[in-house]
Every structure is written in C-alpha cells, then in structure tokens.
Design a protein around this motif. Structure first.
Motif, short mmCIF file in Angstrom:
data_model
loop_
_atom_site.label_atom_id
_atom_site.label_comp_id
_atom_site.label_asym_id
_atom_site.label_seq_id
_atom_site.Cartn_x
_atom_site.Cartn_y
_atom_site.Cartn_z
N PHE A 19 0.82 -1.21 0.00
CA PHE A 19 0.00 0.00 0.00
C PHE A 19 0.86 1.26 0.00
CE2 PHE A 19 0.37 -1.22 4.52
CZ PHE A 19 0.88 -0.05 5.07
N ASP A 20 2.13 1.10 0.39
CA ASP A 20 3.05 2.24 0.43
C ASP A 20 4.46 1.74 0.25
OD1 ASP A 20 4.29 4.69 0.83
OD2 ASP A 20 4.06 4.66 3.01
N LYS A 21 5.17 2.31 -0.72
CA LYS A 21 6.60 2.03 -0.89
C LYS A 21 7.34 3.19 -0.25
CE LYS A 21 7.91 -1.06 -2.62
NZ LYS A 21 8.11 -2.42 -2.11
N ALA A 22 7.63 3.03 1.03
CA ALA A 22 8.15 4.14 1.82
C ALA A 22 9.65 4.36 1.65
CB ALA A 22 7.84 3.91 3.30
N ASN A 23 10.31 3.47 0.89
CA ASN A 23 11.77 3.59 0.76
C ASN A 23 12.20 3.84 -0.69
OD1 ASN A 23 11.11 1.10 -0.24
ND2 ASN A 23 12.75 -0.01 0.75
N ARG A 24 11.32 4.47 -1.48
CA ARG A 24 11.69 4.76 -2.86
C ARG A 24 12.91 5.67 -2.92
NH1 ARG A 24 8.04 3.73 -6.87
NH2 ARG A 24 9.95 3.72 -8.12
N SER A 25 13.68 5.55 -4.00
CA SER A 25 14.92 6.33 -4.13
C SER A 25 14.65 7.83 -4.17
CB SER A 25 15.66 5.90 -5.40
OG SER A 25 16.04 4.55 -5.34
N SER A 26 13.58 8.22 -4.87
CA SER A 26 13.30 9.64 -5.09
C SER A 26 12.01 10.05 -4.41
CB SER A 26 13.20 9.92 -6.59
OG SER A 26 12.70 11.22 -6.84
N ILE A 27 11.96 11.30 -3.96
CA ILE A 27 10.74 11.86 -3.38
C ILE A 27 9.63 11.94 -4.41
CG2 ILE A 27 11.37 14.27 -3.87
CD1 ILE A 27 9.61 12.98 -0.67
N GLU A 28 9.99 11.92 -5.69
CA GLU A 28 9.01 12.03 -6.77
C GLU A 28 8.42 10.68 -7.15
OE1 GLU A 28 8.11 14.94 -7.77
OE2 GLU A 28 9.67 16.04 -6.69
N SER A 29 8.97 9.59 -6.66
CA SER A 29 8.53 8.26 -7.07
C SER A 29 7.14 7.93 -6.53
CB SER A 29 9.52 7.20 -6.60
OG SER A 29 10.78 7.38 -7.18
N TYR A 30 6.39 7.15 -7.29
CA TYR A 30 5.07 6.68 -6.87
C TYR A 30 5.21 5.77 -5.66
CZ TYR A 30 0.57 4.25 -6.98
OH TYR A 30 -0.65 3.72 -6.66
N ARG A 31 4.38 5.99 -4.65
CA ARG A 31 4.46 5.21 -3.43
C ARG A 31 3.28 4.26 -3.23
NH1 ARG A 31 6.49 8.82 1.61
NH2 ARG A 31 5.65 6.95 2.63
N GLY A 32 2.12 4.56 -3.77
CA GLY A 32 0.97 3.70 -3.56
C GLY A 32 -0.23 4.49 -3.07
N PRO A 33 -1.36 3.80 -2.85
CA PRO A 33 -2.60 4.49 -2.49
C PRO A 33 -2.70 4.87 -1.01
CG PRO A 33 -3.00 2.16 -2.62
CD PRO A 33 -1.57 2.37 -3.04
N GLY A 34 -1.78 4.42 -0.19
CA GLY A 34 -1.85 4.71 1.24
C GLY A 34 -2.49 3.58 2.02
N LEU A 35 -2.41 3.70 3.33
CA LEU A 35 -2.81 2.62 4.23
C LEU A 35 -4.27 2.22 4.08
CD1 LEU A 35 -2.21 0.78 6.70
CD2 LEU A 35 -2.81 2.71 8.16
#
Length: 279
Positions: free
Chosen positions: A55-71
C-alpha cells in the motif's frame, strides 16, 4: 518448525509456497486482475499462493517516485482480494503504529529489509499474533537474524519466517550467498527466498533502482534446490510500465513456465519418487 498461514502449512521440509503479486498497488482493477491470474496459475501448478502488494513504498529512491494508495485505501483493496478470490494476503508496514491496523486485514505481516533490526517494528509485528515475514536486511548477516527472531518472540509470537534477499556488495549491487539459506534454517524457522529483489541494483539509476530480472528464475531454482519453505516473486502483466521495480518484476505471461520448473525442483528434493522434467 512449521505452522499455518491461513489454511496453508509452511515449513522448510514442506512443499514450497509462493508469495507473489505486483510490487505496489497501482490501482484496484490492476490488483484484482493480477490476483485472479496468479490464483489460476498457482492452482494449475498445485502451489499455495499468498498474494502480495504494497500500500506504500516508503523507501523509494526519489521523493518524486510513486508510493501507492496509502494505508486505508490499500487495505480496502487487499480486503477485496481476500473476499473475491479467497486468497491469504501479505503486505509490508513501515511504522510500529501501523501493525495493528494492517493485521485486521492481512494473514501475514512483512517487515521490510531496511527495517529488519528495528526493535519497535519487530515487537509490534509480534504482538499482532500473526505470522511475521522478515526480510533480512542487505546489511545483516544470516547469523544476525537470531536477534531478530528473539525480538519478535519477546511478544509471545513464534511464527516467524526469515527471507533472504541478497547482500549489498560494493556500490549499487546485491549478491546472493546460498549458504545463508542453510544458516538461517539452522535458526529453526521457515526460510523464504526473494527472487526478484535479489536481482535489484539499488539506486543504480539515480532516482530509482535498477536490476536484471533475467537472473531471478535461476536464483529461485538454486534456492529451491537448497530446500526452502517458500519463494517470493513480484509479478506484473507489463513490467516495463510498472510504477515500481520495473527492472526486476517477472512478466505474468512467462510466470507459469517458471513456476512449473520450480515445483519440479522442489518435488525432486522433497519426494524421493519425483522425476525432474523441463518439458
């Protein structure tokens, strides 16, 4: 040691089970489509499937990267997978306070590799009473996972799975040492091999991770020949367009052929009367 995940019995001496799904929840329709396809493949190959997506990729390399829909939205979607396809599900969580909420939906919690030594994370996971799948940190020795087990078990929960996903070697590269599988099995817990994250090249593209999916099936075959409880593999119907781990997710159209070979190797190791076939 063996124990149940949903209706599945998992252990290093049991037939292997599969954790599979797209890296991150890209949309509800995409997750449901992938769940349906993977369930059909797993049923044809007689493999127990636990569906995975984040639901969240909290360790992506960039702040701009897609993380997911949230919890909350992510858990709603995973609940639909359970309800519509009768599949156990697993997802990772990223802060101790999320564990209890995530446990209301999933059948197994996953502790990310970068957080695998965080005491509060491990204790919170243990307190849910659910099986806890801990990714071995890229910086942690296999022997060091004994302390990880102790932290989860301090909450009265012995259902811990240890996951090998490669070690950081030099810059932007991971290497898998198959000896780690035997070492972690000696700790008395089921061991899972993460085939797709093991072929990552973390941060190698500057603002995102690279990797080479070509080697993931080979590593999975090697792990199964060493005798593991499970295989973890991220799968996508269009990996090149994936919003996360585009370089390492396995194409859905090729996945059944890989799974068939994996089941042959697992059967050959664990059943004396099995015959290996690549046809």
């Amino acid at each position: 040691m063996s124990f149940e995940i949903g209706e599945y019995e998992v252990g290093n001496d049991s037939e292997f089970f599969l954790i599979a799904g797209p890296c991150v929840i890209e949309s509800e329709d995409h997750v449901l489509t992938m769940a349906a396809e993977l369930k059909e493949i797993a049923q044809r190959q007689n493999v127990d499937l636990v569906f995975k997506s984040s639901f969240d990729k909290a360790n992506r390399s960039s702040i701009e990267s897609y993380r997911g829909p949230g919890l909350e939205r992510g858990l709603e979607i995973l609940q639909r997978v359970k309800d519509e396809y009768n599949l156990p599900v697993i997802t990772d969580f990223h802060t101790p306070d999320q564990a209890e909420r995530v446990a209301e939906v999933v059948d197994m919690l996953q502790v990310p590799a970068f957080l695998s030594r965080q005491t509060d994370m491990l204790v919170a996971a243990g307190e849910t009473g659910l099986p806890v799948h801990v990714k071995k940190g890229q910086f942690v020795s296999p022997e060091g996972m004994e302390n990880v087990i102790s932290k989860v078990e301090s909450a009265g929960n012995e259902r811990v799975l240890l996951c090998e996903r490669g070690a950081l070697f030099g810059y932007n590269n991971l290497v898998v040492d198959m000896r780690n599988l035997d070492i972690m099995k000696k700790l008395g817990k089921p061991v899972v091999f993460d085939a797709t994250h093991s072929v990552q090249r973390p941060g190698s593209k500057g603002d995102e991770s690279g990797g080479d999916r070509r080697f993931a099936p080979t590593l999975a075959r090697s792990a199964l020949a060493a005798g593991v409880a499970g295989i973890f593999a991220e799968v996508h119907n269009n990996p090149q367009a994936a919003k996360c781990d585009a370089a390492t997710q396995l194409p859905l159209e090729e996945f059944e052929s890989h799974l068939e070979r994996w089941t042959n190797i697992d059967s050959l190791l664990k059943h004396e009367d099995a015959e290996l076939s690549y046809e």
